[in-house]
Scaffold this motif. Structure first.
Motif, PDB file in Angstrom:
ATOM      1  N   LYS A  91       0.864  -1.180   0.000  1.00 15.79           N
ATOM      2  CA  LYS A  91       0.000   0.000   0.000  1.00 15.79           C
ATOM      3  C   LYS A  91       0.898   1.226   0.000  1.00 15.79           C
ATOM      4  O   LYS A  91       1.769   1.377   0.854  1.00 15.79           O
ATOM      5  N   GLU A  92       0.698   2.111  -0.979  1.00 14.56           N
ATOM      6  CA  GLU A  92       1.483   3.340  -1.099  1.00 14.56           C
ATOM      7  C   GLU A  92       0.562   4.524  -0.832  1.00 14.56           C
ATOM      8  O   GLU A  92      -0.510   4.611  -1.424  1.00 14.56           O
ATOM      9  N   ILE A  93       0.987   5.414   0.073  1.00 15.97           N
ATOM     10  CA  ILE A  93       0.185   6.598   0.388  1.00 15.97           C
ATOM     11  C   ILE A  93       1.071   7.839   0.387  1.00 15.97           C
ATOM     12  O   ILE A  93       2.279   7.741   0.587  1.00 15.97           O
ATOM     13  N   SER A  94       0.464   8.996   0.163  1.00 19.53           N
ATOM     14  CA  SER A  94       1.158  10.283   0.272  1.00 19.53           C
ATOM     15  C   SER A  94       0.765  10.906   1.599  1.00 19.53           C
ATOM     16  O   SER A  94      -0.427  10.963   1.925  1.00 19.53           O
ATOM     17  N   VAL A  95       1.762  11.361   2.355  1.00 19.10           N
ATOM     18  CA  VAL A  95       1.514  11.931   3.676  1.00 19.10           C
ATOM     19  C   VAL A  95       2.168  13.301   3.778  1.00 19.10           C
ATOM     20  O   VAL A  95       3.126  13.601   3.076  1.00 19.10           O
ATOM     21  N   LYS A  96       1.633  14.108   4.677  1.00 22.56           N
ATOM     22  CA  LYS A  96       2.257  15.392   5.000  1.00 22.56           C
ATOM     23  C   LYS A  96       3.154  15.161   6.210  1.00 22.56           C
ATOM     24  O   LYS A  96       2.758  14.523   7.168  1.00 22.56           O
ATOM     25  N   THR A  97       4.377  15.643   6.118  1.00 25.62           N
ATOM     26  CA  THR A  97       5.344  15.445   7.197  1.00 25.62           C
ATOM     27  C   THR A  97       5.158  16.521   8.255  1.00 25.62           C
ATOM     28  O   THR A  97       4.675  17.615   7.936  1.00 25.62           O
ATOM     29  N   PRO A  98       5.552  16.262   9.468  1.00 24.97           N
ATOM     30  CA  PRO A  98       6.046  14.979   9.968  1.00 24.97           C
ATOM     31  C   PRO A  98       4.896  13.990  10.129  1.00 24.97           C
ATOM     32  O   PRO A  98       3.753  14.376  10.356  1.00 24.97           O
ATOM     33  N   PHE A  99       5.218  12.691   9.979  1.00 27.27           N
ATOM     34  CA  PHE A  99       4.210  11.632  10.027  1.00 27.27           C
ATOM     35  C   PHE A  99       4.833  10.408  10.685  1.00 27.27           C
ATOM     36  O   PHE A  99       5.987  10.069  10.413  1.00 27.27           O
ATOM     37  N   GLU A 100       4.087   9.774  11.548  1.00 29.35           N
ATOM     38  CA  GLU A 100       4.538   8.544  12.208  1.00 29.35           C
ATOM     39  C   GLU A 100       3.808   7.376  11.548  1.00 29.35           C
ATOM     40  O   GLU A 100       2.630   7.131  11.829  1.00 29.35           O
ATOM     41  N   ALA A 101       4.485   6.672  10.643  1.00 27.77           N
ATOM     42  CA  ALA A 101       3.884   5.536   9.937  1.00 27.77           C
ATOM     43  C   ALA A 101       3.885   4.323  10.864  1.00 27.77           C
ATOM     44  O   ALA A 101       4.833   4.111  11.625  1.00 27.77           O
ATOM     45  N   LYS A 102       2.819   3.518  10.779  1.00 27.43           N
ATOM     46  CA  LYS A 102       2.711   2.361  11.660  1.00 27.43           C
ATOM     47  C   LYS A 102       2.043   1.208  10.929  1.00 27.43           C
ATOM     48  O   LYS A 102       1.061   1.394  10.214  1.00 27.43           O
ATOM     49  N   LEU A 103       2.591   0.010  11.131  1.00 28.61           N
ATOM     50  CA  LEU A 103       2.050  -1.241  10.593  1.00 28.61           C
ATOM     51  C   LEU A 103       2.107  -2.256  11.725  1.00 28.61           C
ATOM     52  O   LEU A 103       3.181  -2.513  12.263  1.00 28.61           O
ATOM     53  N   GLU A 104       0.950  -2.799  12.120  1.00 27.04           N
ATOM     54  CA  GLU A 104       0.914  -3.756  13.220  1.00 27.04           C
ATOM     55  C   GLU A 104      -0.097  -4.842  12.913  1.00 27.04           C
ATOM     56  O   GLU A 104      -1.064  -4.609  12.193  1.00 27.04           O
ATOM     57  N   GLY A 105       0.153  -6.034  13.449  1.00 25.54           N
ATOM     58  CA  GLY A 105      -0.789  -7.104  13.177  1.00 25.54           C
ATOM     59  C   GLY A 105      -0.506  -8.389  13.922  1.00 25.54           C
ATOM     60  O   GLY A 105       0.327  -8.439  14.828  1.00 25.54           O
ATOM     61  N   THR A 106      -1.215  -9.429  13.473  1.00 23.27           N
ATOM     62  CA  THR A 106      -1.153 -10.735  14.102  1.00 23.27           C
ATOM     63  C   THR A 106      -1.118 -11.812  13.025  1.00 23.27           C
ATOM     64  O   THR A 106      -1.787 -11.697  11.996  1.00 23.27           O
ATOM     65  N   VAL A 107      -0.359 -12.873  13.301  1.00 25.64           N
ATOM     66  CA  VAL A 107      -0.315 -14.040  12.428  1.00 25.64           C
ATOM     67  C   VAL A 107      -1.126 -15.135  13.111  1.00 25.64           C
ATOM     68  O   VAL A 107      -0.931 -15.409  14.296  1.00 25.64           O
ATOM     69  N   THR A 108      -2.032 -15.734  12.357  1.00 19.28           N
ATOM     70  CA  THR A 108      -2.803 -16.854  12.901  1.00 19.28           C
ATOM     71  C   THR A 108      -2.550 -18.088  12.052  1.00 19.28           C
ATOM     72  O   THR A 108      -2.096 -17.996  10.902  1.00 19.28           O
ATOM     73  N   TYR A 109      -2.854 -19.236  12.620  1.00 15.67           N
ATOM     74  CA  TYR A 109      -2.708 -20.498  11.900  1.00 15.67           C
ATOM     75  C   TYR A 109      -3.627 -21.523  12.540  1.00 15.67           C
ATOM     76  O   TYR A 109      -4.026 -21.407  13.698  1.00 15.67           O
ATOM     77  N   ASN A 110      -3.951 -22.537  11.768  1.00 11.58           N
ATOM     78  CA  ASN A 110      -4.722 -23.667  12.270  1.00 11.58           C
ATOM     79  C   ASN A 110      -3.732 -24.802  12.449  1.00 11.58           C
ATOM     80  O   ASN A 110      -3.126 -25.265  11.466  1.00 11.58           O
ATOM     81  N   GLU A 111      -3.576 -25.237  13.675  1.00 10.89           N
ATOM     82  CA  GLU A 111      -2.588 -26.276  13.980  1.00 10.89           C
ATOM     83  C   GLU A 111      -2.788 -27.527  13.128  1.00 10.89           C
ATOM     84  O   GLU A 111      -1.825 -28.166  12.704  1.00 10.89           O
ATOM     85  N   ASN A 112      -4.031 -27.867  12.825  1.00  6.51           N
ATOM     86  CA  ASN A 112      -4.322 -29.066  12.027  1.00  6.51           C
ATOM     87  C   ASN A 112      -3.902 -28.929  10.569  1.00  6.51           C
ATOM     88  O   ASN A 112      -3.751 -29.935   9.880  1.00  6.51           O
ATOM     89  N   GLU A 113      -3.744 -27.701  10.082  1.00  3.39           N
ATOM     90  CA  GLU A 113      -3.295 -27.484   8.699  1.00  3.39           C
ATOM     91  C   GLU A 113      -1.788 -27.649   8.542  1.00  3.39           C
ATOM     92  O   GLU A 113      -1.308 -27.861   7.431  1.00  3.39           O
ATOM     93  N   LEU A 114      -1.052 -27.549   9.627  1.00  3.25           N
ATOM     94  CA  LEU A 114       0.410 -27.681   9.555  1.00  3.25           C
ATOM     95  C   LEU A 114       0.774 -29.135   9.279  1.00  3.25           C
ATOM     96  O   LEU A 114       0.198 -30.049   9.885  1.00  3.25           O
ATOM     97  N   PRO A 115       1.731 -29.362   8.376  1.00  2.63           N
ATOM     98  CA  PRO A 115       2.108 -30.752   8.086  1.00  2.63           C
ATOM     99  C   PRO A 115       2.843 -31.388   9.279  1.00  2.63           C
ATOM    100  O   PRO A 115       3.609 -30.716   9.976  1.00  2.63           O
ATOM    101  N   GLU A 116       2.566 -32.655   9.500  1.00  3.48           N
ATOM    102  CA  GLU A 116       3.226 -33.397  10.592  1.00  3.48           C
ATOM    103  C   GLU A 116       4.742 -33.388  10.370  1.00  3.48           C
ATOM    104  O   GLU A 116       5.510 -33.139  11.292  1.00  3.48           O
ATOM    105  N   GLU A 117       5.163 -33.683   9.151  1.00  2.00           N
ATOM    106  CA  GLU A 117       6.574 -33.655   8.743  1.00  2.00           C
ATOM    107  C   GLU A 117       6.683 -32.811   7.481  1.00  2.00           C
ATOM    108  O   GLU A 117       5.773 -32.798   6.662  1.00  2.00           O
TER     109      GLU A 117
END
Length: 169
Positions: A91-117
């Motif tokens: 995502k590209e945006i134009s901002v007026k300075t000064p600006f504090e850019a921030k990107l935060e998040g979470t990774v999720t997974y289903n344990e049953n989808e992960l391969p055993e080996e």
């Protein structure tokens, strides 16, 4: 006539003395605080799924078992949520300075989808860039079995959450 000339000369000299002696003292101006110059810059938010292995020339692709939900700060300062996008995402945006850019998040997974080996590659490959400034690059981790990954996450639970900030001036 001499008296008149003398009188006029005296008046002229006296008038010059009154007008030449007056000094204009400028009024002191209050110090105005210097405000930073406002400019417009481009900020690029990225969530990637591919990185080069620093130990070899191999390319590592994050396994498809992981799902990302994140928020980024838009130009007006609001946090915009993105749910489970197809990676890579930019995502590209134009901002007026000064600006504090921030990107935060979470990774999720289903344990049953992960391969055993088999190979599991996990990482939060997010970044924020503006001009020559960028957040530090992130790393991906490799695991050879589901249990190895689960053991890692149980001791490093913070790895499923991520946050990047970048001051844009």
């Amino acid at each position: 006539m001499k008296k008149l000339t003398f009188l006029l000369a005296t008046l002229l000299i006296g008038g010059m003395m009154f007008t030449s002696c007056k000094k204009d003292n400028p009024q002191p101006t209050p110090d105005t605080p210097s405000t930073p110059t406002e400019t417009t810059k481009t900020v690029v938010y990225t969530m990637d799924n591919v990185m080069k292995d620093s130990n070899s020339s191999a390319t590592l692709t994050v396994s498809p078992y992981f799902h990302y939900t994140f928020k980024y700060k838009d130009a007006d300062g609001t946090m915009v949520e993105v749910n489970d996008p197809t990676l890579p995402w930019t995502k590209e945006i134009s901002v007026k300075t000064p600006f504090e850019a921030k990107l935060e998040g979470t990774v999720t997974y289903n344990e049953n989808e992960l391969p055993e080996e088999g190979l599991i590659i996990f990482g939060t490959l997010g970044s924020i860039k503006s001009g020559t400034s960028a957040t530090p690059s992130q790393r991906a981790s490799q695991f050879h079995a589901r249990q190895q990954f689960l053991d890692f996450i149980s001791t490093h639970a913070d790895r499923v959450n991520y946050s990047f900030t970048l001051s844009v001036n």
